[in-house]
Design an enzyme around this catalytic site. Structure first.
Site, short mmCIF file in Angstrom:
data_model
loop_
_atom_site.label_atom_id
_atom_site.label_comp_id
_atom_site.label_asym_id
_atom_site.label_seq_id
_atom_site.Cartn_x
_atom_site.Cartn_y
_atom_site.Cartn_z
N GLY A 13 1.05 -1.04 -0.03
CA GLY A 13 0.17 -0.07 0.13
C GLY A 13 0.87 1.05 -0.20
N SER A 14 0.26 2.39 0.39
CA SER A 14 0.76 3.55 0.31
C SER A 14 1.89 3.69 1.39
CB SER A 14 -0.14 4.68 0.49
OG SER A 14 -0.98 4.73 1.38
N ARG A 17 4.90 -2.00 3.19
CA ARG A 17 4.29 -3.40 2.56
C ARG A 17 3.88 -4.37 3.97
NH1 ARG A 17 9.46 -5.44 -0.66
NH2 ARG A 17 10.46 -5.59 1.55
N ALA A 18 3.19 -5.43 3.62
CA ALA A 18 3.05 -6.33 4.72
C ALA A 18 3.46 -7.77 4.07
CB ALA A 18 1.48 -6.51 4.70
N ASP A 126 -10.96 2.86 11.09
CA ASP A 126 -10.86 2.29 9.49
C ASP A 126 -11.35 0.87 9.60
OD1 ASP A 126 -10.60 2.67 6.83
OD2 ASP A 126 -8.34 2.11 6.83
P1 ADP Z 1 -2.68 -0.81 5.00
O1 ADP Z 1 -2.40 0.19 6.01
O2 ADP Z 1 -1.79 -0.91 3.67
O3 ADP Z 1 -4.12 -0.98 4.71
P2 ADP Z 1 -2.90 -3.43 6.33
O4 ADP Z 1 -2.53 -3.71 7.97
O5 ADP Z 1 -4.51 -3.32 6.18
O6 ADP Z 1 -2.23 -2.06 5.81
O7 ADP Z 1 -2.61 -4.55 5.61
C1 ADP Z 1 -2.76 -4.53 3.88
C2 ADP Z 1 -3.00 -5.80 3.66
O8 ADP Z 1 -2.13 -6.93 4.00
C3 ADP Z 1 -4.55 -6.39 4.29
O9 ADP Z 1 -5.66 -5.78 3.71
C4 ADP Z 1 -4.41 -7.92 4.19
O10 ADP Z 1 -4.68 -8.47 3.27
C5 ADP Z 1 -3.04 -8.14 4.53
N1 ADP Z 1 -2.59 -8.28 5.98
C6 ADP Z 1 -2.09 -7.52 6.67
N2 ADP Z 1 -2.07 -7.99 7.95
C7 ADP Z 1 -2.20 -9.25 7.80
C8 ADP Z 1 -2.35 -10.48 8.74
N3 ADP Z 1 -1.96 -10.25 10.06
N4 ADP Z 1 -2.68 -11.40 8.22
C9 ADP Z 1 -3.05 -11.51 7.22
N5 ADP Z 1 -3.04 -10.78 6.09
C10 ADP Z 1 -2.89 -9.61 6.30
#
Ligand code: ADP
Ligand code: MG
Length: 264
Positions: A13-14, A17-18, A126
């Site tokens: 995302g912006s 990364r995850a 959110d």
């Molecule tokens: P952002 O701030 O970019 O929205 P997120 O924490 O929502 O960051 O993570 C982005 C995406 O990564 C999530 O929508 C999900 O699909 C995946 N993700 C994030 N954390 C997890 C987790 N603990 N387990 C599984 N998927 C995750």
């Protein structure tokens, strides 16, 4: 970083990364979220995500493991939810509706997690299907505390915050402060999405979307759903936040509480 090895990138995302990572001193897989820290200006807002997540401890909130800084990256290590996010799960359904039992179980778990957040005097701000995760065995975990703030912190309270437009409560468009009932509205949007596989408020322009949200007008729910769900959504979508039930009320004294607790 040296304690973890990369398995794959699961989200970008912006913010950064995850990453799905393997912990080197155990068999466990975790998610490591990398967030770019601002170079000059205040980085406290960025660090808030780690601080607030670390304060949570609940079966329906993604478990915090540790956080650390690596150069200008803030890294938050948390539990991996291998069922992915709820938006992906909804999109997988094509047109087939979810079972009412699954809807009620997921929703009850979301409310339990969100109630824990509110009990800690934190607002998530959110809540949406993309920020709600599922474990291997189908348990709901609320995640992404990147927009969360402490309630009654006058600074956080004063700042007008706008999340993902589909899930934003009418009072936010009206420049009122974000409050616990705004999270309730967003969870109403997620419940509706689970019931219909559609957003409750949709339009071809921002202006029309905001108008629909502020009127609280949404297409009727399918009739096969229990009356408690119809009743609950009607109340979660009250345009005045004061008329909306709190999560405490939904789980303990609302007409739907018994049905929900039965599914917890
Ligand atoms: P952002 O701030 O970019 O929205 P997120 O924490 O929502 O960051 O993570 C982005 C995406 O990564 C999530 O929508 C999900 O699909 C995946 N993700 C994030 N954390 C997890 C987790 N603990 N387990 C599984 N998927 C995750
Ligand atoms: Mg997110």
């Amino acid at each position: 970083m040296e304690n973890y090895s990369l398995v794959k990138i699961i989200g970008e995302g912006s913010f950064g990364r995850a990453l799905l990572v393997q912990c080197k001193n155990s068999e466990q897989k975790c998610v490591l979220k990398e967030i770019q820290l601002p170079l000059n200006s205040k980085s406290e807002n960025t660090r808030r995500e780690a601080v607030l997540l670390s304060k949570m401890s609940h079966a329906n909130i993604v478990a915090f493991r540790e956080s650390f800084e690596d150069g200008n990256l803030l890294c938050i290590v948390m539990e991996y939810c291998s069922g992915g996010d709820l938006l992906q799960r909804i999109q997988k359904q094509q047109k087939e509706q979810f079972l009412v039992d699954d809807i009620l179980k997921w929703f009850a778990q979301m409310c339990a997690g969100a109630k824990h957040i509110h009990d800690k005097r934190v607002l998530h701000r959110d809540l949406k299907s993309k920020n709600i995760f599922l474990t291997e065995n189908g348990t709901i975990k609320l995640g992404d505390f990147g927009s969360a703030c402490v309630l009654n912190n006058s600074k956080a309270f004063a700042q007008t915050y706008v999340g993902t437009p589909y899930y934003v409560a009418p009072e936010i468009w009206d420049n009122q402060p974000y409050n616990n009932k705004s999270d309730v509205w967003s969870l109403g949007c997620v419940l509706y999405e689970l019931c219909t596989l559609q957003h409750p408020f949709q339009a071809s322009s921002w202006k029309r979307l905001i108008l629909k949200v502020c009127r609280g007008s949404y297409p009727p729910l399918p009739r096969h759903l229990p009356y408690e769900v119809h009743y609950l959504l009607k109340h979660m979508f009250k345009t005045n936040p004061k008329d909306r039930p709190s999560l405490h009320t939904i789980l303990t004294s609302h007409r739907v509480s018994k049905l929900l607790r039965h599914h917890l």
